[in-house]
Design a protein around this motif. Sequence first.
Motif, PDB file in Angstrom:
ATOM      1  N   LEU A 117       3.979  -4.501  -6.291  1.00 42.20           N
ATOM      2  CA  LEU A 117       5.052  -5.474  -6.051  1.00 42.20           C
ATOM      3  C   LEU A 117       6.354  -4.783  -5.654  1.00 42.20           C
ATOM      4  N   ASN A 118       6.648  -3.652  -6.283  1.00 43.52           N
ATOM      5  CA  ASN A 118       7.892  -2.939  -5.978  1.00 43.52           C
ATOM      6  C   ASN A 118       7.950  -2.474  -4.530  1.00 43.52           C
ATOM      7  N   HIS A 119       6.802  -2.208  -3.937  1.00 41.00           N
ATOM      8  CA  HIS A 119       6.752  -1.744  -2.556  1.00 41.00           C
ATOM      9  C   HIS A 119       6.457  -2.878  -1.566  1.00 41.00           C
ATOM     10  N   ALA A 120       6.220  -4.078  -2.075  1.00 40.90           N
ATOM     11  CA  ALA A 120       5.815  -5.190  -1.224  1.00 40.90           C
ATOM     12  C   ALA A 120       6.983  -5.759  -0.421  1.00 40.90           C
ATOM     13  N   ASN A 121       6.629  -6.435   0.659  1.00 44.00           N
ATOM     14  CA  ASN A 121       7.619  -7.117   1.500  1.00 44.00           C
ATOM     15  C   ASN A 121       7.915  -8.497   0.909  1.00 44.00           C
ATOM     16  N   ILE A 122       8.450  -8.476  -0.320  1.00 40.81           N
ATOM     17  CA  ILE A 122       8.760  -9.696  -1.054  1.00 40.81           C
ATOM     18  C   ILE A 122      10.140  -9.525  -1.679  1.00 40.81           C
ATOM     19  N   LYS A 123      10.950 -10.562  -1.608  1.00 40.14           N
ATOM     20  CA  LYS A 123      12.266 -10.501  -2.250  1.00 40.14           C
ATOM     21  C   LYS A 123      12.135 -11.031  -3.669  1.00 40.14           C
TER      22      LYS A 123
ATOM     23  N   ALA B 237       0.812  -1.221   0.000  1.00 36.13           N
ATOM     24  CA  ALA B 237       0.000   0.000   0.000  1.00 36.13           C
ATOM     25  C   ALA B 237       0.841   1.265   0.000  1.00 36.13           C
ATOM     26  N   ALA B 238       2.129   1.146   0.337  1.00 39.60           N
ATOM     27  CA  ALA B 238       3.019   2.317   0.286  1.00 39.60           C
ATOM     28  C   ALA B 238       3.151   2.843  -1.129  1.00 39.60           C
ATOM     29  N   HIS B 239       2.824   2.013  -2.106  1.00 37.95           N
ATOM     30  CA  HIS B 239       2.864   2.414  -3.520  1.00 37.95           C
ATOM     31  C   HIS B 239       2.092   3.704  -3.755  1.00 37.95           C
ATOM     32  N   LEU B 240       0.913   3.823  -3.155  1.00 42.75           N
ATOM     33  CA  LEU B 240       0.049   4.974  -3.422  1.00 42.75           C
ATOM     34  C   LEU B 240      -0.016   5.947  -2.246  1.00 42.75           C
ATOM     35  N   ARG B 241       0.973   5.870  -1.368  1.00 46.23           N
ATOM     36  CA  ARG B 241       1.102   6.868  -0.308  1.00 46.23           C
ATOM     37  C   ARG B 241       1.937   8.023  -0.858  1.00 46.23           C
ATOM     38  N   TYR B 242       1.274   9.039  -1.313  1.00 49.70           N
ATOM     39  CA  TYR B 242       1.979  10.212  -1.834  1.00 49.70           C
ATOM     40  C   TYR B 242       1.097  11.452  -1.693  1.00 49.70           C
ATOM     41  N   HIS B 243       1.729  12.597  -1.720  1.00 47.60           N
ATOM     42  CA  HIS B 243       1.021  13.872  -1.590  1.00 47.60           C
ATOM     43  C   HIS B 243       0.208  14.136  -2.854  1.00 47.60           C
TER      44      HIS B 243
END
Length: 291
Positions: free
Chosen positions: A202-208, A157-163
């Motif tokens: 996926l880029n912001h996910a807790n996945i390696k 969800a950090a993907h769309l955390r922006y101003h």
Amino acid sequence: MEKYIDAFANSFIGTLNWTWKSIVFEVPWYNNYFWGLIVISLLVWLLEIAFPWRKEQSIFRKDFWLDAFYMFFNFFLFSIVISGVYELLGVAFKDIGITAQSLAIIDIASWPMWMQLVVFFIVLDFVQWFTHTLLHRYSFLWKFHKVHHSVKEMGFAAHLRYHWMENVLYKPLKTFGVMILGGFEPEQAYIVHFLAIAIGHLNHANIKLTWGPLKYLLNNPVMHLYHHAHELPEGKYGVNFGISLSLWDYIFRTNYIPEDSGTIELGFPGDEEFPKDFVHQNIYGFKKGQK
């Protein structure tokens, strides 16, 4: 003046109605970004739960619910509000002779659909990569971009955390990208839009995940984690600016992946004083004296 008011009102009401119809399943599935976002989010979250990279991180990580609110606010609520403004500007530009075709460099309308989608994806991704570098390069833009970099534990969800001000910058430049393609968006552009959401999550996910040899083409969680690193290489204002494609970072030498443990500190110097709630995060960039 009446024409501008009508343009604003019609677009605002139209976007509001479309969003509601999406919620109640009255639009085609391929245009239903409301439920599409939810499905993609749940799938990536399940991957985080099943294959966590940072195993000590909670399923409901720090700021999980704040980021979830940002996700729907930026993707829908703000889009409804700003849609009328964009339509109004479109009418104003048309009145002075600037149309969607006036800046065309190539016209992809007659190309095979697969080629249209590939070129559309690449051009828009480069525009976003370039815009992203500006957000880091200039302090008056960085003040707003700090909202995204205030994330201390990474998750989808950090993907769309922006101003919301980032939309004000991204949207015109993405529109410019469409204009140089002849003002044309492929009929099946929804494929590109859904793909971009999935890659961003996926880029912001807790996945390696590194994509193997494709890491030189596609952005990935390991690469993007270093974009959010608290400490940057000396002399750098940012690294790994890629949105969907990592290609641009390798071409312009902004790539940086020193290791892949996933244990680095996230944020930016001084982030301990950055607001922790939605309202104050969104007024931070407008305050004088902030850097």
